[in-house]
Structures are given as structure tokens and as C-alpha cells.
Design a protein around this motif. Structure first.
Motif, short mmCIF file in Angstrom:
data_model
loop_
_atom_site.label_atom_id
_atom_site.label_comp_id
_atom_site.label_asym_id
_atom_site.label_seq_id
_atom_site.Cartn_x
_atom_site.Cartn_y
_atom_site.Cartn_z
N PHE A 173 -11.23 28.74 -19.83
CA PHE A 173 -10.26 28.34 -18.79
C PHE A 173 -8.92 29.04 -18.96
CE2 PHE A 173 -9.75 25.37 -22.27
CZ PHE A 173 -8.38 25.27 -22.41
N GLY A 229 -5.78 28.30 -10.03
CA GLY A 229 -5.65 26.93 -10.53
C GLY A 229 -6.94 26.12 -10.42
N ARG A 239 -9.43 27.47 -12.94
CA ARG A 239 -8.99 27.05 -14.28
C ARG A 239 -9.39 25.59 -14.54
NH1 ARG A 239 -4.79 28.50 -17.98
NH2 ARG A 239 -4.18 30.16 -16.58
N GLN A 240 -9.17 24.75 -13.55
CA GLN A 240 -9.50 23.32 -13.69
C GLN A 240 -11.01 23.12 -13.90
OE1 GLN A 240 -7.37 20.80 -13.97
NE2 GLN A 240 -8.99 19.30 -14.19
N GLN A 241 -11.82 23.83 -13.10
CA GLN A 241 -13.28 23.70 -13.24
C GLN A 241 -13.76 24.18 -14.60
OE1 GLN A 241 -15.53 22.14 -11.26
NE2 GLN A 241 -13.66 21.48 -10.25
N MET A 274 -11.99 24.28 -17.32
CA MET A 274 -11.49 23.34 -18.34
C MET A 274 -12.40 22.11 -18.41
SD MET A 274 -7.76 21.51 -18.80
CE MET A 274 -6.89 23.05 -18.95
N ILE A 275 -12.85 21.64 -17.27
CA ILE A 275 -13.77 20.50 -17.24
C ILE A 275 -15.06 20.85 -17.97
CG2 ILE A 275 -15.26 19.13 -15.71
CD1 ILE A 275 -12.88 19.23 -13.67
#
Length: 139
Positions: free
Chosen positions: A87, A93, A96-98, A100-101
Motif C-alpha cells: 500500500f 487514495g 492505497r486503502q484497498q 492496506m486492507i
């Protein structure tokens, strides 16, 4: 208690076994995605990780050296988190969020696999509803 542990093992491995099927039946397409992430030898990495998922998942499910099976899943999860879900390198953004999850999911599952390893190795033959005892012994 043995039945609850068996149910937990079944629930835990569903993700790994279904992923193994994908890795082994869609190796070419999945290896292209792995190549886009910079994974070395993406075809063989995808195929090998599918085998790792299948063997580790079945070992935990069936209780055949379930401690070793949990370690195999851990060996899959940690590199996957870093190599496939970086990520920190995403500019967008949402992407990055996906990532990170997915990274955090892999880390959480790696922690669960590590706990399962210790659980099986510590409980030894006292743990019912397994086909074999553990390969390793702790405690």
C-alpha cells in the motif's frame, strides 16, 4: 470443545482452499497480476503458492500435522502481504486503502496461523478430531 475447534478449522481454511483453486486453475492470469507487482518468476510463484495453500489448508482442515499446515499458511501469508499488497507505493487514495486492507488482512491471518501452529504443537495428542498428532512439540 473438539467439535468447536473442528468448526474453527473449517472456517479458517475456506479462504485458503478457495484461493488455492484460483491459483491452480487460473495460474496464467494470476501470474500476470503477480508480474505487475514485480514478483520474480510469477508463473511458478503463483503455481507454487497455490500448492502451498492447498497442502497447508488441507493439513489444517483434516488435522494431518495441522501444526505444519499452519506454518505453511504463514509462509504464504507474510510474503504475500509485502509483495502483493504494498500500500505504501500506491499513489491513488482508493487503491492505497484497498491494498492496506488486504495487507492488514494477510497480517491478521498470519497471526492466526501462528497461533494455530502454537495451539496444535502445544496441545499435542490431547486435541481430538485430528488424523495425526502434531509434527512439532511445544511445552
Amino acid at each position: 470443545m473438539d467439535v468447536l475447534i473442528l468448526i474453527g478449522r473449517i472456517l479458517f481454511v475456506v479462504l485458503f482452499l478457495s484461493s488455492a483453486v484460483g491459483h491452480l486453475t487460473q495460474t496464467k492470469g494470476m501470474s500476470q497480476y503477480a508480474a505487475s507487482k514485480g514478483v520474480p518468476s510469477p508463473y511458478w510463484a503463483t503455481f507454487g503458492s497455490g500448492v502451498l495453500l492447498l497442502v497447508g489448508g488441507l493439513m489444517v482442515l483434516l488435522g494431518i500435522w495441522a501444526d505444519l499446515g499452519a506454518l505453511l499458511l504463514l509462509v504464504f501469508l507474510l510474503p504475500t502481504a509485502v509483495l502483493m499488497h504494498g500500500f505504501w507505493s500506491q499513489k491513488d487514495g482508493g487503491a492505497r486503502q484497498q491494498e492496506m486492507i488486504q495487507f492488514n488482512k494477510d497480517l491478521a491471518l498470519a497471526g492466526a496461523a501462528l497461533m494455530l501452529f502454537v495451539f496444535f504443537a502445544y496441545a499435542g495428542s490431547d486435541l481430538g478430531l485430528t488424523m495425526t498428532g502434531p509434527l512439532f512439540s511445544i511445552g
